[in-house]
Design a protein around this motif. Structure first.
Motif, mmCIF file in Angstrom:
data_model
loop_
_atom_site.group_PDB
_atom_site.id
_atom_site.type_symbol
_atom_site.label_atom_id
_atom_site.label_comp_id
_atom_site.label_asym_id
_atom_site.label_seq_id
_atom_site.Cartn_x
_atom_site.Cartn_y
_atom_site.Cartn_z
ATOM 1 N N MET A 253 0.971 -1.166 0.104
ATOM 2 C CA MET A 253 -0.096 0.044 -0.016
ATOM 3 C C MET A 253 0.899 1.226 0.100
ATOM 4 O O MET A 253 0.550 2.017 -0.865
ATOM 5 C CB MET A 253 -1.101 -0.060 1.217
ATOM 6 C CG MET A 253 -1.913 1.178 1.257
ATOM 7 S SD MET A 253 -3.326 0.650 -0.018
ATOM 8 C CE MET A 253 -3.663 2.190 -0.404
ATOM 9 N N ARG B 297 1.153 6.841 -6.475
ATOM 10 C CA ARG B 297 -0.010 7.467 -7.231
ATOM 11 C C ARG B 297 -0.110 8.990 -6.688
ATOM 12 O O ARG B 297 -0.478 9.766 -7.417
ATOM 13 C CB ARG B 297 -1.403 6.979 -6.778
ATOM 14 C CG ARG B 297 -1.718 5.537 -7.305
ATOM 15 C CD ARG B 297 -3.101 5.022 -7.147
ATOM 16 N NE ARG B 297 -3.136 3.706 -7.777
ATOM 17 C CZ ARG B 297 -3.224 3.548 -8.993
ATOM 18 N NH1 ARG B 297 -3.295 4.669 -10.187
ATOM 19 N NH2 ARG B 297 -3.354 2.238 -9.665
ATOM 20 N N THR C 194 -8.948 11.777 7.658
ATOM 21 C CA THR C 194 -9.878 10.622 7.106
ATOM 22 C C THR C 194 -8.908 9.198 7.515
ATOM 23 O O THR C 194 -9.433 8.442 8.005
ATOM 24 C CB THR C 194 -10.114 10.427 5.610
ATOM 25 O OG1 THR C 194 -10.724 11.704 5.490
ATOM 26 C CG2 THR C 194 -10.935 9.252 5.407
ATOM 27 N N TRP D 284 -5.361 4.849 10.916
ATOM 28 C CA TRP D 284 -3.950 4.897 10.567
ATOM 29 C C TRP D 284 -3.138 5.615 11.745
ATOM 30 O O TRP D 284 -3.664 6.698 12.386
ATOM 31 C CB TRP D 284 -3.481 5.706 9.333
ATOM 32 C CG TRP D 284 -3.853 4.880 7.905
ATOM 33 C CD1 TRP D 284 -4.934 4.024 7.695
ATOM 34 C CD2 TRP D 284 -3.073 4.856 6.911
ATOM 35 N NE1 TRP D 284 -4.863 3.651 6.469
ATOM 36 C CE2 TRP D 284 -3.575 3.893 5.846
ATOM 37 C CE3 TRP D 284 -1.996 5.710 6.349
ATOM 38 C CZ2 TRP D 284 -3.070 3.734 4.605
ATOM 39 C CZ3 TRP D 284 -1.366 5.308 5.265
ATOM 40 C CH2 TRP D 284 -1.995 4.553 4.377
ATOM 41 N N ASN E 267 -14.884 11.792 1.544
ATOM 42 C CA ASN E 267 -13.576 11.798 2.036
ATOM 43 C C ASN E 267 -12.687 10.666 1.374
ATOM 44 O O ASN E 267 -12.062 9.874 2.120
ATOM 45 C CB ASN E 267 -13.656 11.800 3.414
ATOM 46 C CG ASN E 267 -13.906 12.909 4.157
ATOM 47 O OD1 ASN E 267 -14.543 13.641 3.475
ATOM 48 N ND2 ASN E 267 -13.529 12.980 5.603
ATOM 49 N N ILE F 116 -9.530 9.151 -0.896
ATOM 50 C CA ILE F 116 -8.195 10.090 -1.345
ATOM 51 C C ILE F 116 -8.122 10.131 -2.953
ATOM 52 O O ILE F 116 -8.507 9.263 -3.587
ATOM 53 C CB ILE F 116 -7.189 8.921 -0.860
ATOM 54 C CG1 ILE F 116 -7.291 9.184 0.609
ATOM 55 C CG2 ILE F 116 -5.961 9.417 -1.446
ATOM 56 C CD1 ILE F 116 -6.440 8.154 1.361
ATOM 57 N N PRO F 117 -8.141 11.331 -3.275
ATOM 58 C CA PRO F 117 -8.273 11.373 -4.891
ATOM 59 C C PRO F 117 -7.461 10.900 -5.844
ATOM 60 O O PRO F 117 -7.701 10.670 -6.947
ATOM 61 C CB PRO F 117 -8.366 13.152 -4.936
ATOM 62 C CG PRO F 117 -7.565 13.456 -3.865
ATOM 63 C CD PRO F 117 -7.830 12.527 -2.738
ATOM 64 N N THR F 118 -6.277 10.483 -5.272
ATOM 65 C CA THR F 118 -5.198 9.929 -6.158
ATOM 66 C C THR F 118 -5.558 8.168 -6.309
ATOM 67 O O THR F 118 -4.692 7.907 -7.185
ATOM 68 C CB THR F 118 -3.732 10.303 -5.749
ATOM 69 O OG1 THR F 118 -3.744 9.989 -4.471
ATOM 70 C CG2 THR F 118 -3.480 11.684 -5.928
ATOM 71 N N LEU F 119 -6.120 7.850 -5.424
ATOM 72 C CA LEU F 119 -6.329 6.312 -5.334
ATOM 73 C C LEU F 119 -7.558 5.714 -5.997
ATOM 74 O O LEU F 119 -8.489 6.635 -6.131
ATOM 75 C CB LEU F 119 -6.337 5.932 -3.782
ATOM 76 C CG LEU F 119 -5.017 6.327 -2.803
ATOM 77 C CD1 LEU F 119 -5.156 5.381 -1.553
ATOM 78 C CD2 LEU F 119 -3.748 5.786 -3.499
ATOM 79 N N THR F 120 -7.344 4.678 -6.578
ATOM 80 C CA THR F 120 -8.581 4.065 -7.280
ATOM 81 C C THR F 120 -9.709 3.746 -6.262
ATOM 82 O O THR F 120 -9.143 3.730 -4.870
ATOM 83 C CB THR F 120 -8.294 2.861 -7.980
ATOM 84 O OG1 THR F 120 -7.635 1.887 -7.025
ATOM 85 C CG2 THR F 120 -7.128 3.146 -9.061
ATOM 86 N N GLU G 121 -8.378 0.877 -4.022
ATOM 87 C CA GLU G 121 -7.126 1.256 -3.286
ATOM 88 C C GLU G 121 -7.833 2.237 -2.115
ATOM 89 O O GLU G 121 -7.305 2.057 -0.970
ATOM 90 C CB GLU G 121 -6.057 2.134 -4.052
ATOM 91 C CG GLU G 121 -5.288 1.134 -4.876
ATOM 92 C CD GLU G 121 -4.499 1.946 -5.869
ATOM 93 O OE1 GLU G 121 -3.713 1.386 -6.565
ATOM 94 O OE2 GLU G 121 -4.724 3.081 -6.312
ATOM 95 N N GLU H 83 -8.827 -0.214 0.242
ATOM 96 C CA GLU H 83 -7.939 -1.025 0.843
ATOM 97 C C GLU H 83 -7.355 -0.290 2.115
ATOM 98 O O GLU H 83 -6.758 -1.113 2.952
ATOM 99 C CB GLU H 83 -6.849 -1.379 -0.150
ATOM 100 C CG GLU H 83 -7.050 -2.493 -0.958
ATOM 101 C CD GLU H 83 -5.924 -2.994 -1.731
ATOM 102 O OE1 GLU H 83 -4.842 -3.031 -1.346
ATOM 103 O OE2 GLU H 83 -6.337 -3.092 -3.312
ATOM 104 N N THR H 84 -7.302 0.923 1.995
ATOM 105 C CA THR H 84 -6.666 1.883 3.177
ATOM 106 C C THR H 84 -7.384 1.581 4.518
ATOM 107 O O THR H 84 -6.610 1.643 5.486
ATOM 108 C CB THR H 84 -7.057 3.401 2.749
ATOM 109 O OG1 THR H 84 -8.313 3.618 3.004
ATOM 110 C CG2 THR H 84 -6.236 3.800 1.560
#
Lengths: 498, 226
Positions: A1, A8, A368, A374, B94, B96-100, B103, B106-107
């Motif tokens: 990840m 990305r 978030t 996290w 909310n 994350i704009p850069t993740l698919t 993904e 998955e976070t």
């Protein structure tokens, strides 16, 4: 990840990445160029010094000439003063009322003090001395002339002050009592013919005949500088009068040192000592230390062992290099260093500001991530990782730019002049601390000028410095940005919840 | 089960003015209950949701989830609790704009140290469960608002929490999409036996809950029967 998130983020925020990487690239390239130029200038200085003091010389040992006392006349044997010719009443050959006089004298260089050759043994006994050799810088001066023969009557008349009249002068080269004479001189350097890795023999190339070898010790043999040989019409196989001794010319050499500092004639050291009457005397010892880190300690130890001598290290010799090379050195060390510091600071600040700005812009994102569990450590690692990779991208670009700049400098190869001059206590200019050390400076020993080519060498250390700069910048920006991210309270970070 | 006893939260605002967001709130929310919270802006809804979500600590009183007093937990323990037991759905998605989409889902499994293969598998399943099995590789910007909220719901549920907290989950959606999202949330609540607490201004949404609470002036009032 971590990897996919990082990739990305960098691709997704290209503008941010490009700005940080470009700033870092500029800083890395400039630091590389300045570092490389510094090394190049040092190499040029070493080259300039090498031509003056000989290859591999780390330390020179000389003795400071004593100031001449009032009324003191210089004599051979060192110390101040020059050659003095003494002719007796019956010297010379008489012919047609003319007396022909000729005398040749080998004496220590003007302004050069000699000291006991035992000092060499002392130096060789000092720890971490790799090798050492002694030289004796001399000047051969010859008088050749014709004066009118004087009868006893003329002499008596000449000595009777206030009495006019007498016989008009006769004889001499013009037949009317005139005189004609010339004084010529050439520089002589006594060298140890068995030592070629340091000192004079390390900076000559053979032009004709052969070089001096260990078998020449004590022999009346000489090697002559090729330029002087041409001027004085000397060839291999000829004999040359040095002092009152005829020596055989066994070879001619070209010095890689400067013309101004090159000696004209080189003799085996013991031969030079014998002819000059300076038995067991030397004027310079050139020393090579076992390692560069030992130079200062070796110099100190020699200074303690030989308290009456002057010990100079290469570093001190470097300070005597002047001219445009000195200007280049000053430029690199002052302007270059400050420019590097400024650009480096600007790049670091740019990276930090953009990273912190990025964290601020991503407040909700980090909030978030904290909300879904996290840890601060993971978020700091993510920010620091992104910052580090941006900086490393900058390092790669900077390496390419820096290498291109360095190659350009090396390709252009600007020529810079260097000269080595040293002024002694009496204000007399002499040939560097070596006082005639190496093939350079024998007798003439004044200012030695040389032109060297400046390069910007591309070495592994330059690459390491570039990477270290980028890593430091990336980690610094990442640490500050990460700290900002870690400080975010998840509740406050989530704008929609507050 | 949530147990709130004399829960008070005060903030120190500008010029040292103290604002009481929650004033001695005492309620119990049993496991598996669907609760909606309504009330005027500044009434304390968001503050209550932050405390229930272990994003903040109360000023006084106690707040326990499954017998654990959240007020006494350390920061790391709060993070652990959020990672394992509490799912969030936000009004603004909310993501994350850069993740698919995948993904992003998955976070939520990263803090649980789920292996990469399993993480990808579970994220894909979660997206399929919200009807986005064909959109796993899309970026948020390539999805509609309703689809983005579905991704957010998948992210909240993929870690198999016991509690789902939703802050105005339909606030940015049109009526049709609102109904779709609410239907999705309700189905997930029922299927998974979640405790679902939903803050909303929309009475139509609030009325779908088993129990309706109203927060005003830091005080809570049960209006289920109203």
């Amino acid at each position: 990840m971590f990897g996919s998130y990082l990739r990305r983020e960098l691709l997704g925020r290209r503008k941010n990445t490009i700005i940080i990487a470009a700033g870092m690239a500029l800083a890395v390239a400039l630091v590389m160029l300045v570092t490389s130029l510094t090394a190049g200038v040092r190499a040029a200085q070493a080259e300039a010094l090498e031509s003056v003091y000989g290859v591999g010389t780390d330390i020179t040992v000389t003795t400071t000439p004593a100031a001449p006392e009032e009324g003191q006349e210089g004599e051979g044997g060192g110390g101040p003063g020059g050659a003095q010719f003494d002719f007796g009443a019956n010297d010379g050959e008489e012919s047609d009322g003319t007396t022909s006089l000729s005398q040749s004298m080998l004496s220590a260089d003007r302004g050069t003090e000699t000291f006991s050759a035992d000092a060499l043994t002392t130096v060789l006994g000092v720890d971490n001395v790799s090798s050492a050799t002694a030289t004796l810088a001399l000047t051969n001066t010859s008088f050749d002339g014709e004066i009118p023969q004087m009868s006893e009557d003329q002499q008596e008349q000449g000595s009777a002050e206030g009495q006019g009249g007498g016989t008009p002068p006769q004889g001499g080269p013009d037949g009317a009592g005139g005189s004609s004479f010339s004084v010529d001189s050439f520089t002589v350097l006594g060298v140890d013919p068995s030592v070629s890795d340091i000192g004079p023999l390390s900076s000559v190339t053979l032009a004709d005949g052969r070089l001096l070898t260990a078998d020449d010790a004590g022999q009346n043999t000489a090697v002559v500088d090729s330029d002087y040989a041409t001027t004085a019409e000397i060839a291999v196989g000829d004999t040359l009068t040095v002092g009152d001794t005829e020596v055989s010319v066994v070879g001619t050499v070209t010095s890689t040192g400067t013309d101004e500092s090159a000696a004209n004639v080189y003799l085996p050291l013991d031969t030079a000592q014998t002819i000059s009457g300076l038995d067991e005397q030397i004027s310079t010892i050139q020393v090579q230390a076992a390692s560069s880190s030992a130079i200062t300690q070796v110099a100190d130890d020699i200074g303690e062992a030989l308290p009456d001598t002057t010990v100079n290290t290469q570093e001190e010799l470097a300070s005597s290099v002047s001219g445009s090379l000195s200007s280049a050195s000053a430029l690199v060390t002052s302007l270059g260093t400050w420019l590097s510091v400024i650009v480096l600071a600007a790049a670091f600040i740019l990276a930090i500001l953009f990273t912190v700005s990025g964290v601020t812009r991503r407040t909700r994102e980090f909030g978030t991530l904290k909300a879904i569990g996290w840890s601060n450590r993971r978020i700091v690692g993510q920010v620091a990782g992104e910052s580090l990779v941006q900086s490393l991208l900058g390092a790669v670009i900077g390496l390419i730019i820096g290498a291109a700049a360095m190659l350009t400098v090396t390709a252009i190869a600007p020529s810079v002049g260097g000269s080595s001059t040293t002024e002694n206590a009496g204000g007399m200019m002499q040939g560097g601390p070596g006082g005639g050390g190496g093939f350079g400076g024998a007798g003439m020993g004044q200012t030695a000028d040389t032109a060297v080519t400046l390069t910007a060498p591309f070495t592994p250390s330059v690459i390491l410095i570039a990477i270290a700069v980028a890593v430091a910048g990336g980690l610094l920006a990442g640490a500050i940005g990460g700290w900002r991210a870690a400080k975010l309270r998840p509740a406050a970070a989530l704008g929609s919840l507050s | 089960m949530y147990t709130l006893t004399d829960l008070t939260k005060t903030y120190t605002g500008k010029r040292q003015a103290r604002v009481t967001a929650l004033d001695s709130v005492s309620i119990t929310i049993p496991d598996g209950e669907f609760v909606s919270i309504q009330g005027p802006t500044g009434g304390g809804k968001s503050t209550l949701l932050q405390l229930l979500g272990a994003l903040d600590r109360p000023t006084s009183g106690s707040l326990s989830l499954g017998g654990t007093d959240i007020a006494t937990l350390k920061e790391r323990e709060l993070g652990r609790l959020r990672a394992d037991d509490i799912g969030f759905v936000f009004q603004g998605f909310n993501l994350i704009p850069t993740l698919t989409a995948q993904e992003n889902v998955e976070t939520a499994l990263v803090p649980q140290h789920v292996a990469a293969d399993e993480r990808r598998q579970r994220a894909r399943e979660a997206l399929e469960s919200v009807g986005l099995g064909e959109r796993t590789d899309h970026l948020p910007s390539e999805l509609s608002g309703g689809q983005q909220q579905r991704v957010a719901i998948a992210r909240a549920l993929v870690k198999r929490p016991t509690v789902l907290l939703a802050d105005e989950p339909t606030g940015n959606l049109d009526e049709h999409t609102r109904d779709e999202i609410m239907a999705l949330l309700e189905s997930q609540w029922k299927d998974r036996g979640l405790t679902m607490i939903l803050v909303t201004h929309d009475s139509a949404v609030a009325r779908r809950a088993q129990r309706r609470l109203r927060l005003a002036g830091g005080h809570v009032q049960d209006i289920t029967a109203a």
